[in-house]
Scaffold this active site. Structure first.
Site, PDB file in Angstrom:
ATOM      1  N   HIS A 327      20.763 -38.665  -4.096  1.00  0.00           N
ATOM      2  CA  HIS A 327      19.606 -39.556  -3.991  1.00  0.00           C
ATOM      3  C   HIS A 327      18.701 -39.563  -5.194  1.00  0.00           C
ATOM      4  CE1 HIS A 327      19.656 -41.099   0.128  1.00  0.00           C
ATOM      5  NE2 HIS A 327      20.339 -40.002   0.409  1.00  0.00           N
ATOM      6  N   LYS A 515       4.211 -46.455  -1.392  1.00  0.00           N
ATOM      7  CA  LYS A 515       5.360 -45.550  -1.524  1.00  0.00           C
ATOM      8  C   LYS A 515       4.791 -44.157  -1.767  1.00  0.00           C
ATOM      9  CE  LYS A 515       6.861 -48.214  -4.901  1.00  0.00           C
ATOM     10  NZ  LYS A 515       8.279 -48.377  -4.704  1.00  0.00           N
ATOM     11  N   ARG A 516       5.590 -43.121  -1.732  1.00  0.00           N
ATOM     12  CA  ARG A 516       5.085 -41.786  -2.030  1.00  0.00           C
ATOM     13  C   ARG A 516       4.400 -41.783  -3.393  1.00  0.00           C
ATOM     14  NH1 ARG A 516       8.930 -38.229  -3.282  1.00  0.00           N
ATOM     15  NH2 ARG A 516      10.390 -39.955  -3.423  1.00  0.00           N
ATOM     16  N   LYS A 521       6.951 -43.069 -10.210  1.00  0.00           N
ATOM     17  CA  LYS A 521       6.756 -44.368  -9.560  1.00  0.00           C
ATOM     18  C   LYS A 521       5.620 -45.153 -10.230  1.00  0.00           C
ATOM     19  CE  LYS A 521       8.587 -42.884  -5.031  1.00  0.00           C
ATOM     20  NZ  LYS A 521       9.500 -43.941  -4.542  1.00  0.00           N
ATOM     21  N   THR A 623      13.860 -48.631  -1.215  1.00  0.00           N
ATOM     22  CA  THR A 623      14.138 -49.480  -0.056  1.00  0.00           C
ATOM     23  C   THR A 623      12.891 -50.281   0.286  1.00  0.00           C
ATOM     24  OG1 THR A 623      13.637 -47.594   1.366  1.00  0.00           O
ATOM     25  CG2 THR A 623      15.967 -48.098   0.994  1.00  0.00           C
ATOM     26  N   LYS A 627      12.317 -54.300   1.727  1.00  0.00           N
ATOM     27  CA  LYS A 627      11.479 -54.752   2.844  1.00  0.00           C
ATOM     28  C   LYS A 627      10.575 -55.895   2.394  1.00  0.00           C
ATOM     29  CE  LYS A 627      11.253 -49.916   4.204  1.00  0.00           C
ATOM     30  NZ  LYS A 627      10.412 -48.702   4.020  1.00  0.00           N
TER      31      LYS A 627
END
Ligand code: PLP
Length: 780
Positions: A327, A515-516, A521, A623, A627
């Site tokens: 992952h 998101k986290r 990110k 992901t 969405k």
């Protein structure tokens, strides 16, 4: 059937609480509704599939709130809504029921989407994990700082699980033995035909706890024994910065991996006796990341120690049975255990790791890797460490990445030496999401619109969304579609008012990053760009800016200082903008608290712009991006993870892609000099300086200076700006301003959104699961 459901609800309320529906409180009604659904699906549950079964081993299952999705999938939602209507009750009252947050983010949510798809497709795909007493912490803000409280998610009970006392399993560690007690939650496929299970193990002491123990010493010992047992399934990701924390984490992994393997072996033996040759025809085991990899040596241990198989035979069976999903490309996430810790916790399993290491050397020799030097990069045991990802690739038949780019990076970089010797083992399986939760349930307005235009077959076959393209130039249809977005924005505004006590304006563009919180990110890049726009508006270089809400939601790991600094920084920006009359009507920044699955279900349908801005090559798939696409937001993103496949499907012209690509970063990496960019670009300098020039106050924590230094000076363990924020800074704001400009033409902009929805078919987890079934699990 429908009347049965209503009848069950009434009967359960009467028997358990002596109340009618009207008299029951939310929790009582929740229990009655949940139990009624459980009753109705009972006959389809606990049947052996009769064919090959897949066990999905995962340390996380981020299932969220189950009541509505179970009503939807079992076909009872409509009856439920009718029943509530008849009693003048709000169908949304269960929004007060806590999410089951037994996961951190994407990896755990993927596991939950996979279970939904497995059951819907009629594939016997069952989940195995840990029944954490406390899920992911709850987050709130105090003066802009993140604070955490425990998530006691079972406080109001857990009506969706059944304790299977008789199937508990004894787990032995070096100086401790505990029971793993299974709790099964039904996984109801859409249409209600297949019911699989999610089996979560809870750790309990072997000796029954006896409060009557009169001997004080005995009593203390029993308490200690109980607490130590329960600690194993107490916390999701115990703090592993200490040795004690690391030890607990290894115990957790062995605990659930060993219990799950034992469970399968026991079921197998009931059917086939001691002939283990058929095991791979009966079970496929998918390892979700490295957390459950210890299942492999444990499986060998059982077959050899207890079932007296030879190593060669046991190893062959293991390899045919196990498959591994990687992952992440982040080195720190490829787990390693120190040998001394491993031996202190599970010495019996260590022996089988040694056997695997020996088998590896033998196999490497056959590949011509004969010297120690040639073998070092492969060694499962090297120095004083055990490398779990290497063990997984070696002892399984399949290794997969989770998006096209990610799999390529595995082959070329992270696992390249393995790809060299086992090219046939590597596969790509681009992630997906379940459209039942992420469209049918979370966006009923859009679902109704779509079904009205093309029928409702998309619920089971998302590719059918493509039929929407027929309407792409129909102004009236695009207008209807845009009106739905507006309704979802209005609903979100009401929710945020209630949750955060903040007013937002649905006429603004909703630009959302949820998101986290992690440096890769790049929430900080988003924040920088907001400040850049802020200054641009103030000085007049940015004109005609369409009012925009910049919305964030993210939890930072409790020990991750920089991530917490980024949250504080964004909250400070929110305050600054809110108190500045020059910009207040043009921009707003909101950081919502306690982002989780249920919050995502409200945020995603309301977004115009989906922020997917990770440094190219760092986000394995994502992901969240899928969405948003499905619900018709344009992606403002980098060439990273599944973003690449998203724009391949929906068209680059319908999204906003910016920034350096993997190859470009690779090429400049050695000479990259962020300090030079900082000095030569006044816009960038002006924004970065807000971290240190007193524009904002971090309350003496030093957080902002640390962020500043991380970018301009680096740290002992990384180069300056190792996620290339400054490299992408200008192209990011440019892309963002372009989207802002394009929004003025409502038809053109919503047409782009519409085409994203129409082309989201490939991102159904149904597609992903069909690929796993055919290409990894060997199902028909
Ligand atoms: C989908 C989801 C994620 C994953 O989001 P990414 O943007 O892919 O990191 C994380 N948390 C929750 C609650 C989600 O629903």
């Amino acid at each position: 059937m429908e009347n049965n459901f209503k009848q069950y609800v009434s009967t359960i309320l009467e028997l358990d609480y002596r109340k009618t529906i009207k008299e029951a409180d939310t929790t009582e009604l929740y229990h009655a509704v949940s139990k009624a659904v459980m009753q109705m699906i009972k006959k389809d549950w606990d049947k052996d599939a009769g064919s090959k079964k897949v066990s999905y081993l995962s340390a996380e299952f981020l299932v969220g709130r189950l009541v509505y999705s179970n009503l939807l999938n079992s076909g009872l939602y409509h009856t439920y809504a009718e029943m509530m209507g008849e009693n003048n009750l709000d169908i949304g009252i269960f929004e007060d029921i806590e999410d089951a947050a037994l996961g951190n983010g994407g990896l755990g949510r993927l596991a939950a989407c996979f279970l939904d798809s497995g059951a819907t497709l009629g594939i016997p795909l069952n989940g195995y994990g840990i029944r954490y007493k406390y899920g992911l912490f709850k987050q709130y803000f105090e003066d802009g700082f993140q604070k955490e409280t425990p998530d006691d998610w079972q406080r109001f009970g857990d009506p969706w699980s059944v304790r299977k006392e008789k199937e508990k399993i004894r787990i032995d560690f070096k100086n401790q033995s505990v029971y793993a007690v299974p709790y099964d939650t039904p996984i109801i496929g859409y249409g209600g035909n297949t019911v699989n299970y999610l089996r979560l193990w809870q750790a309990e002491p072997i000796e029954e706890f006896d409060f009557e123990l009169f001997n004080e010493q005995k009593y203390d010992k029993a308490v200690k024994n109980r607490d130590e047992a329960e600690a194993i399934s107490s916390l999701l990701y115990p703090n592993d910065s200490t040795d004690a924390g690391k030890k607990l984490r290894l115990k957790q992994q062995y605990f659930f991996a060993a219990a799950s393997v034992r469970d399968m072996v026991r079921r197998y033996k009931e059917k086939h006796g001691n002939d283990f040759g058929h095991f791979p025809e009966e079970y496929a085991i998918q390892l979700n990341d490295t957390h459950p990899v210890v299942a492999i040596p444990e499986f060998l241990r059982i077959l050899m120690e207890e079932e007296k198989l030879s190593f060669a035979k046991a190893f062959r069976i293991a390899r045919e049975t196990f498959a591994y999903t990687n992952h992440t490309v982040m080195a720190e996430a490829l787990e390693k255990w120190s040998i001394s810790l491993f031996r202190a916790v599970i010495p019996n399993v260590y022996k089988y790791v040694l056997l695997l290491q020996r088998a590896l050397v033998k196999e490497l020799k056959a590949f011509g890797k004969v010297t120690d030097e040639a073998q070092t990069i492969y060694n499962i045991i090297d120095g004083n460490l055990i490398y779990m990802a290497r063990l997984a690739v070696f002892a399984s038949h399949s290794t997969n990445g989770v998006a096209g780019l990610h799999t390529e990076i595995l082959k070329k970089d992270v696992l390249k030496e393995w790809y060299e010797i086992y090219p046939e083992r590597f596969q790509n399986k681009t992630n997906g999401i379940t459209q039942r939760r992420w469209l049918a349930l979370s966006n009923m307005e859009l679902s109704g619109f779509i079904s009205d235009k093309i029928g409702n077959s998309w619920i089971l076959n998302l590719d059918n969304l493509k039929k929407l393209e027929e309407y792409k130039d129909n102004k009236q249809v695009i207008k209807q579609y845009a009106d739905i977005k507006r309704i979802k924005k209005q609903q979100l505004a009401e929710y945020i008012k209630k949750q955060e006590n903040i007013e937002i304006d649905p006429s603004f563009i909703f630009d959302i990053q949820v998101k986290r919180l992690h440096e890769y990110k790049r929430q900080l890049l988003n924040a920088f760009s907001i400040m850049d726009i802020y200054f641009g508006i103030k000085e007049g270089s940015i004109k005609d800016f369409t009012p925009t809400l910049f919305l964030f939601g993210a939890k930072a790991a409790p020990g991750y200082f920089r991530a917490k600094g980024i949250i504080k920084y964004i909250n400070e920006i929110a305050k600054l903008i809110d108190s500045d009359p020059d910009v207040k009507d043009l921009m707003q920044v909101v950081f919502v608290s306690n982002y989780n699955v249920s919050y995502a279900q409200k945020l995603v349908p309301a977004a115009d712009i989906s922020e997917q801005i990770s440094t190219a090559g760092t986000e394995a798939s994502g992901t969240g991006n899928m969405k948003f696409m499905l619900n018709g937001a344009v992606t403002l993103g980098t060439y990273d993870g599944a973003n690449i496949e998203i724009v391949e499907q929906a068209g680059e012209e319908n999204n906003y892609i910016f920034g350096a690509r993997v190859e470009e970063i690779e090429a400049i990496k050695d000479t990259y000099n962020p300090a030079k960019i900082y000095k030569s670009n006044p816009r960038i300098k002006r924004v970065l300086d807000t971290l240190t020039d007193g524009t904002f106050d971090d309350d003496g924590t030093g957080m902002f200076k640390e962020l500043y230094d991380a970018i301009l000076k680096g740290a002992s363990w990384h180069e300056p700006d190792h996620y290339y924020l400054l490299l992408d800074f200008i192209s990011y704001t440019d892309a963002r301003l372009q989207a802002n400009k394009d929004y003025k033409d409502s038809f053109e902009f919503h047409r782009k959104c519409f085409l994203n929805t129409a082309n989201a078919g490939m991102f159904s987890s149904d597609r992903t699961i069909k690929e796993y079934a055919k290409e990894i699990w060997g199902l028909q």
